[in-house]
Write a protein that holds these residues in place. Sequence first.
Motif, PDB file in Angstrom:
ATOM      1  N   ASP A 316       0.859  -1.179   0.000  1.00 59.03           N
ATOM      2  CA  ASP A 316       0.000   0.000   0.000  1.00 59.03           C
ATOM      3  C   ASP A 316       0.899   1.235   0.000  1.00 59.03           C
ATOM      4  OD1 ASP A 316      -1.780   2.030   0.353  1.00 59.03           O
ATOM      5  OD2 ASP A 316      -2.761   1.184   2.125  1.00 59.03           O
ATOM      6  N   PRO A 317       0.839   2.070  -1.039  1.00 54.68           N
ATOM      7  CA  PRO A 317       1.730   3.245  -1.080  1.00 54.68           C
ATOM      8  C   PRO A 317       1.605   4.137   0.146  1.00 54.68           C
ATOM      9  CG  PRO A 317       0.661   2.913  -3.201  1.00 54.68           C
ATOM     10  CD  PRO A 317       0.002   1.968  -2.243  1.00 54.68           C
ATOM     11  N   THR A 318       0.434   4.153   0.768  1.00 50.07           N
ATOM     12  CA  THR A 318       0.264   5.016   1.944  1.00 50.07           C
ATOM     13  C   THR A 318       1.005   4.472   3.160  1.00 50.07           C
ATOM     14  OG1 THR A 318      -1.766   3.865   2.626  1.00 50.07           O
ATOM     15  CG2 THR A 318      -1.998   5.708   1.086  1.00 50.07           C
ATOM     16  N   GLN A 319       1.444   3.200   3.104  1.00 51.92           N
ATOM     17  CA  GLN A 319       2.154   2.605   4.233  1.00 51.92           C
ATOM     18  C   GLN A 319       3.675   2.666   4.071  1.00 51.92           C
ATOM     19  OE1 GLN A 319       0.515   1.497   7.019  1.00 51.92           O
ATOM     20  NE2 GLN A 319      -1.218   2.434   5.958  1.00 51.92           N
ATOM     21  N   ILE A 320       4.144   3.301   3.004  1.00 53.82           N
ATOM     22  CA  ILE A 320       5.587   3.427   2.790  1.00 53.82           C
ATOM     23  C   ILE A 320       6.085   4.631   3.578  1.00 53.82           C
ATOM     24  CG2 ILE A 320       7.389   3.809   1.081  1.00 53.82           C
ATOM     25  CD1 ILE A 320       5.579   2.455  -0.970  1.00 53.82           C
ATOM     26  N   VAL A 321       7.042   4.411   4.458  1.00 54.70           N
ATOM     27  CA  VAL A 321       7.564   5.472   5.318  1.00 54.70           C
ATOM     28  C   VAL A 321       9.077   5.452   5.268  1.00 54.70           C
ATOM     29  CG1 VAL A 321       5.552   5.390   6.851  1.00 54.70           C
ATOM     30  CG2 VAL A 321       7.555   3.968   7.346  1.00 54.70           C
ATOM     31  N   HIS A 322       9.661   6.552   5.725  1.00 56.77           N
ATOM     32  CA  HIS A 322      11.118   6.620   5.841  1.00 56.77           C
ATOM     33  C   HIS A 322      11.494   6.171   7.240  1.00 56.77           C
ATOM     34  CE1 HIS A 322      15.102   8.428   6.601  1.00 56.77           C
ATOM     35  NE2 HIS A 322      15.293   8.179   5.312  1.00 56.77           N
ATOM     36  N   ASP A 323      12.367   5.174   7.313  1.00 48.32           N
ATOM     37  CA  ASP A 323      12.754   4.608   8.603  1.00 48.32           C
ATOM     38  C   ASP A 323      14.078   5.205   9.052  1.00 48.32           C
ATOM     39  OD1 ASP A 323      12.798   2.740  10.824  1.00 48.32           O
ATOM     40  OD2 ASP A 323      14.397   1.729   9.705  1.00 48.32           O
ATOM     41  N   PRO A 324      14.124   5.865  10.211  1.00 46.85           N
ATOM     42  CA  PRO A 324      15.381   6.486  10.655  1.00 46.85           C
ATOM     43  C   PRO A 324      16.454   5.466  11.010  1.00 46.85           C
ATOM     44  CG  PRO A 324      13.663   6.658  12.336  1.00 46.85           C
ATOM     45  CD  PRO A 324      12.998   6.131  11.110  1.00 46.85           C
ATOM     46  N   ARG A 329      13.468   3.611   2.705  1.00 46.03           N
ATOM     47  CA  ARG A 329      12.008   3.565   2.654  1.00 46.03           C
ATOM     48  C   ARG A 329      11.567   2.140   2.931  1.00 46.03           C
ATOM     49  NH1 ARG A 329      10.100   5.029  -2.702  1.00 46.03           N
ATOM     50  NH2 ARG A 329       8.162   5.795  -1.817  1.00 46.03           N
ATOM     51  N   VAL A 330      10.662   1.969   3.882  1.00 45.91           N
ATOM     52  CA  VAL A 330      10.215   0.642   4.279  1.00 45.91           C
ATOM     53  C   VAL A 330       8.694   0.636   4.333  1.00 45.91           C
ATOM     54  CG1 VAL A 330      12.298   0.243   5.638  1.00 45.91           C
ATOM     55  CG2 VAL A 330      10.259   1.165   6.753  1.00 45.91           C
ATOM     56  N   VAL A 331       8.130  -0.580   4.378  1.00 51.20           N
ATOM     57  CA  VAL A 331       6.693  -0.744   4.556  1.00 51.20           C
ATOM     58  C   VAL A 331       6.416  -0.762   6.051  1.00 51.20           C
ATOM     59  CG1 VAL A 331       4.679  -2.164   4.074  1.00 51.20           C
ATOM     60  CG2 VAL A 331       6.553  -2.062   2.433  1.00 51.20           C
ATOM     61  N   ALA A 332       5.616   0.167   6.528  1.00 46.61           N
ATOM     62  CA  ALA A 332       5.331   0.265   7.952  1.00 46.61           C
ATOM     63  C   ALA A 332       4.640  -0.998   8.443  1.00 46.61           C
ATOM     64  CB  ALA A 332       4.454   1.494   8.224  1.00 46.61           C
ATOM     65  N   GLN A 377       3.725  -2.494  19.831  1.00 49.89           N
ATOM     66  CA  GLN A 377       4.382  -3.512  20.645  1.00 49.89           C
ATOM     67  C   GLN A 377       5.858  -3.663  20.322  1.00 49.89           C
ATOM     68  OE1 GLN A 377       2.317  -7.235  20.404  1.00 49.89           O
ATOM     69  NE2 GLN A 377       0.310  -6.360  20.894  1.00 49.89           N
ATOM     70  N   TRP A 378       6.219  -3.421  19.078  1.00 46.89           N
ATOM     71  CA  TRP A 378       7.601  -3.600  18.635  1.00 46.89           C
ATOM     72  C   TRP A 378       8.046  -2.355  17.876  1.00 46.89           C
ATOM     73  CZ3 TRP A 378      10.401  -7.804  20.039  1.00 46.89           C
ATOM     74  CH2 TRP A 378       9.735  -8.984  20.375  1.00 46.89           C
ATOM     75  N   SER A 379       9.309  -2.007  18.030  1.00 46.59           N
ATOM     76  CA  SER A 379       9.932  -1.108  17.061  1.00 46.59           C
ATOM     77  C   SER A 379      10.543  -1.981  15.979  1.00 46.59           C
ATOM     78  CB  SER A 379      11.010  -0.246  17.716  1.00 46.59           C
ATOM     79  OG  SER A 379      12.151  -1.032  18.036  1.00 46.59           O
ATOM     80  N   LEU A 380      10.768  -1.405  14.817  1.00 49.01           N
ATOM     81  CA  LEU A 380      11.313  -2.189  13.712  1.00 49.01           C
ATOM     82  C   LEU A 380      12.665  -2.777  14.086  1.00 49.01           C
ATOM     83  CD1 LEU A 380      11.133  -3.159  10.788  1.00 49.01           C
ATOM     84  CD2 LEU A 380      12.120  -0.979  10.070  1.00 49.01           C
ATOM     85  N   GLU A 394      16.723 -17.932   9.669  1.00 47.66           N
ATOM     86  CA  GLU A 394      17.912 -17.796   8.829  1.00 47.66           C
ATOM     87  C   GLU A 394      18.336 -16.333   8.748  1.00 47.66           C
ATOM     88  OE1 GLU A 394      21.006 -19.180   6.534  1.00 47.66           O
ATOM     89  OE2 GLU A 394      19.416 -20.470   7.314  1.00 47.66           O
ATOM     90  N   ALA A 395      17.379 -15.457   8.470  1.00 44.64           N
ATOM     91  CA  ALA A 395      17.665 -14.020   8.383  1.00 44.64           C
ATOM     92  C   ALA A 395      16.352 -13.262   8.438  1.00 44.64           C
ATOM     93  CB  ALA A 395      18.425 -13.691   7.102  1.00 44.64           C
ATOM     94  N   ALA A 396      16.396 -12.054   8.986  1.00 41.97           N
ATOM     95  CA  ALA A 396      15.241 -11.160   9.037  1.00 41.97           C
ATOM     96  C   ALA A 396      15.716  -9.749   8.757  1.00 41.97           C
ATOM     97  CB  ALA A 396      14.548 -11.235  10.399  1.00 41.97           C
ATOM     98  N   CYS A 397      14.874  -8.956   8.121  1.00 43.39           N
ATOM     99  CA  CYS A 397      15.243  -7.589   7.768  1.00 43.39           C
ATOM    100  C   CYS A 397      13.973  -6.776   7.573  1.00 43.39           C
ATOM    101  CB  CYS A 397      16.100  -7.557   6.503  1.00 43.39           C
ATOM    102  SG  CYS A 397      15.223  -8.122   5.033  1.00 43.39           S
ATOM    103  N   PRO A 398      14.076  -5.459   7.538  1.00 36.70           N
ATOM    104  CA  PRO A 398      12.894  -4.642   7.219  1.00 36.70           C
ATOM    105  C   PRO A 398      12.420  -4.940   5.802  1.00 36.70           C
ATOM    106  CG  PRO A 398      14.655  -3.318   8.182  1.00 36.70           C
ATOM    107  CD  PRO A 398      15.246  -4.641   7.874  1.00 36.70           C
TER     108      PRO A 398
END
Length: 1258
Positions: A316-324, A329-332, A377-380, A394-398
């Motif tokens: 959803d384009p409205t859920q794309i945010v800039h992550d500090p 740019r990540v999906v919220a 509940q969680w920060s990224l 195995e691996a996790a990422c934004p």
Amino acid sequence: MTQIWPPPPNFPPPIPSLPSYHVFVHAVRAGSIVPLDTDAVFLVDASSREYHANHYNPHYGSGVYSWQKMALPFGRYRLRIRLSQVAGGFYCYADPATGALVQDPTWTGCPVEGEPRPPIIVELRLPDDAQCRCAIGLDCPHDGASGIVDGRLWASSTPLTAGPAAGVPAELERYFRGRIPPGEHTLRLEHPRYVLPPATPPLSANASLLVRRVQVTLAPTPEPPPPEMLRIDSASFYLDVNEVREFRTNVPAAQAAQVQWGSTAPQVLQPYGAPNRFRGLSRGVATVKARYRNLEASATVVVRRDSSESVQQPVDPTQIVHDPWTGARVVAGQVVCAFKPDVGEPQQLSLIEELHLQRLGVLAGTGAYQLGFDPTQWSLQQLVERLNSDPRVEAACPHLVMDWSTIPSYVPSDALLRRPWHLAKMEAYAAFGVMKAIEREPQHVVFIDSGIWVSAAGEPHVDFRGRFVLNRCGNFIPSTPVCPASFRDLLDPNPPQGTSSPHGNTVIGTAAAQWDNTGAVGIDPAMRIALCRCEPSVFQTRAALDRIRGWIVRGFRIVNMTTVADVTSTTVYNKWYAARLRAIVQAGGLVVIAAGNDNKGVQNIALASIKPSLESDQAAVLVVGGTAVAPLDQQGPETRWNEDPKHGSNYGTDIDIAAPAYDILSTGADDNITVEAGTSLAAPQVSAVAAVVLSILPDEPAAEVKKILVNTSDRFPDSSSVPARLSTEPGRPIGIGRVNLWQSVLYAVNKRAQGTEQRYVGLRITADQKGLDLLLAYADGSNAEPLPEKSVLNRPTGTDATRVTLTNAVGHKFPEALVARKSGSAKDLYRQTLRLTTARIDALKDRYVITLRMYTGGRVELARDPQGTLPSNRARFTIANKGTAPADAELLDPVPRSPWDKSLRPWMKLADGDSFAPSLELAATPPGLAVEFLDKLQKPFPQEHIEEGVPFVRVPFGASDAFHMRVTAPATSVAAGVQGTVRVVSLNNRAVVAEVPWSWKPAVLQMTEDESFLNGPVRWWKIGALRIRNAGTGPARLSLSFSTKPPAWAWGAGMDMTLNPGEERREWVRFGPHGDAPVGTKGACFVRGENPDAPGATYAMEFPAIVGEPPQVVVTPAALHADSVRPAPATNLVFAEWPVQIENRSAYPVRVVRDFWRVTGTPATPPRGWLQLVDFFGASNARTLRAGERVACTLRVSFDRALAVPPGATPATAKHTIAILLPDPHGEYLQPPIPPPADNKDYTAQPISTEVVLRMAP
């Protein structure tokens, strides 16, 4: 109480072959069947006629009653059961929805319909183990409400349900209902607004039907506060077709019933059973929506074909945010997580539930999950670090968003109202976007013109104020300063009568007017300007050219000549101009000359006529003609400006390029704007484009700049018969094409990027409908990002198309596809793969623009044809084009309208139909598997039907065509079979797809040894017999090859065959010595079979052979005598016959062939046909005797009837020696090159001596 049940285990099942309609009834007490009284069960129809059941049915045992349809007319009936164990009787009907027998106080009866139907088993439970049906209504005295059913009610531990159901009277629909055992039950109510009073008495159930009304009161506790934000929760937001998923919200449980649910695509995701429960109906994307009071929430749900299909939730384009934390740019609310290969599904779900995550999808090609989380509940960062610390991960990422680097068109505010047509035709707005996004080095342009307007304050027009270089300006009109001290010295002394716009103002404004200012839009607002003021005088122009020659080396490399003295090729001044222009060119300058406005041939008029005399130096001279469109029709065709016989663009072969020259919006006097016409406005546009190119490639030679402008121009078509957006008149050329700013800019930036992987490419997009949202995405349409809004125009015709420039600069990647959707829809209406690699973009040179004509009216169907006689590894498919042909000429036949456009392909010609490319998608690709697509004649596709190595089938609209698919693979890799999907996709719109399942298992061939002859004498062939059978489901090919040991024993070549399913063939393998060989000589033949369709599918067999002794076949008795002969009926023959035995004493089989004899004797040698072994051969022509086999038969010898005498006459005696010839098992003997034996004898059986007295038997 009665209830329809399946029969108990000890009850015989119904007889399914019984065709008539039956109703069976039996009684149960304490779980056991009990006998019923005679005439206890009967049906009553609407006219009160009774139909009595049989006392019992012998198929089902005692106490079972039945009615057969033959004695039971169609209609509605009441079932009445009268039992001695139960006082009276009761009436009931069968509920067709649930199968329950419901007591029928209204006597509505039971329908009997349909044929044949399975029996209905009615189980009658007697009162000691019956259950009570109850209906309980809740009444509130405060508001008079009756039937409060939006809560939950229990009778003891039995939950009761409410709402309409089949067979429930309308007055009981708002009651809680259920079945409870006899006895007393405590009522328990859960309701958001009401409670049961503490003194509510227990419910007593002691009848077959209980109806009660119970008083309730308002709940004393207030409702819990609603959530601040509504959220939809689910264990997973993707499901398979026919799978059911339940969704929840964060609304408190007591208020959950107030949440309203819905699906935006019921054809994909349909409500099922409960408001918050949905079932997947078909593959696609839907949005689940929830509403609670004034709060709303939505969630995207993807329905996939089955669990083997990867599915990615659209971003959803409205859920794309800039992550500090990442700076990206990540999906919220999302992360991407890949589990280790040995971690199974239960362990994965355990971790997901432990961390309160949700599975949203599976990223295509990676197997990594899209996981949703609650940001409260969680920060990224915390969640990613927690997942990466888990041993199961195995691996996790934004969930990073691929930032497609798009450069949208830029439309200055000046142009928003008027939309100058000349800028649209030159695709200037798309170029403006690129010019604003890149670094440029502004260039200096010298204008030779009559002057400019200067304000009373001594300032030029506001649109190019501050950009004049005064010390490079000159006034060459007599009695005025050569080097002006102020702008006032550049004033046009004689503006045209009736206008307020000096000529020079309009010329310079066309090239260099500022953007977002007064209303005029120049091509290069960064341009630095120099002006040489001249009247139409030969001497003034000559003086100006002399001065400019020295400025070229100081960076003033472009000279724009629009107001000069008219000359012709016959004037003496021709040489003056030629010499000075040559000097400017040789100094590195680029000269741009207006062709003139006399509507005549340029070869004899205006300054452009001297161009041929420049010889090689004309490579840096551009003569510019003018184009126009119909007034007030900026989208119409563009052609040579031809206003009237005296006003129009001059023409001729000496003109290099054209530019718009009519109705040109530019700068006028008094800081105003004006609209003018003439090639004086076309030439500065070309000069400005050249200045932009040089600002990107400042070291480019002038002659190369000219080539760039000419080669990137929009070409005039070669034929006037082609209806094009750009055309010229036959015999009146105005150059090779009209200048295109965007294409020139893209050429320049890509040339500057040579030696790197960085590239720029333009997308020129039109559609066959309006109102489409355009997105850039991966090839499968995922990770889609919308194009900038300003660039989304989507006009189906004309030049006002959507234009955007893509680049992979600054580490970005090119998108893989362009997607179009209807506003608010998640369905791809159009998708086209872009395939933007460096090599592909470079192949577009000189025009780095891809034209995309979006065709959305396509539809296709694909069917697999019957296998027929095709081999199992081949299949034939039929494509049916169900689409609608477009009406737009740009879609019907785009190539002739824009022949210079390398991005247009022949398959885009929709006038001939849509083009479909076949492909095969396998769940798993076996090693060595190869797929080949063939045309409908099973031949390779012609080159014109192959696009970048991919064949395609062009199918006219409303028609069908076919293609074949051939698959080969090593037999070991496909022994278990292969399954996949054959798909066809429209090359014009990859969202138009059809597919069918496909499977292939290589043919199962069985090759076994049959009756062989391998140990005969030297003069017999060694014969190996093969029996080959196709045990598969489709035709199969087999190629046989032979080799022998020793090699000299080889005879003949291999063979190829095709066997249909179930077909069996017998083949002979013949080999042996080519001459004499001692007895006991050994040899062998090796047979190898291969299936060409499954390399590695081999079949081998060895036939060992030995040279044996000559055959020994003995006939006993060896001497035969007959005293008379008998006539053969219906012939002119007489015969004698004896019982004999033929024995094969050889160590190998021997073949005896009918009519193979050697006969000698007197008085006459009977023909072979007169010798017979009766009862030996049967229906065949030969018989094989196994080693040691003995066969009894009859030997008959026949003679001509004339040789026999009557019984009393003196007869002659016939004596003969008969030898049975023994050919090799192929029925041959003495075959060259085997020489005959020295004694000239063949292999024969032991000779038989016969003696026959030729006297007729009495």
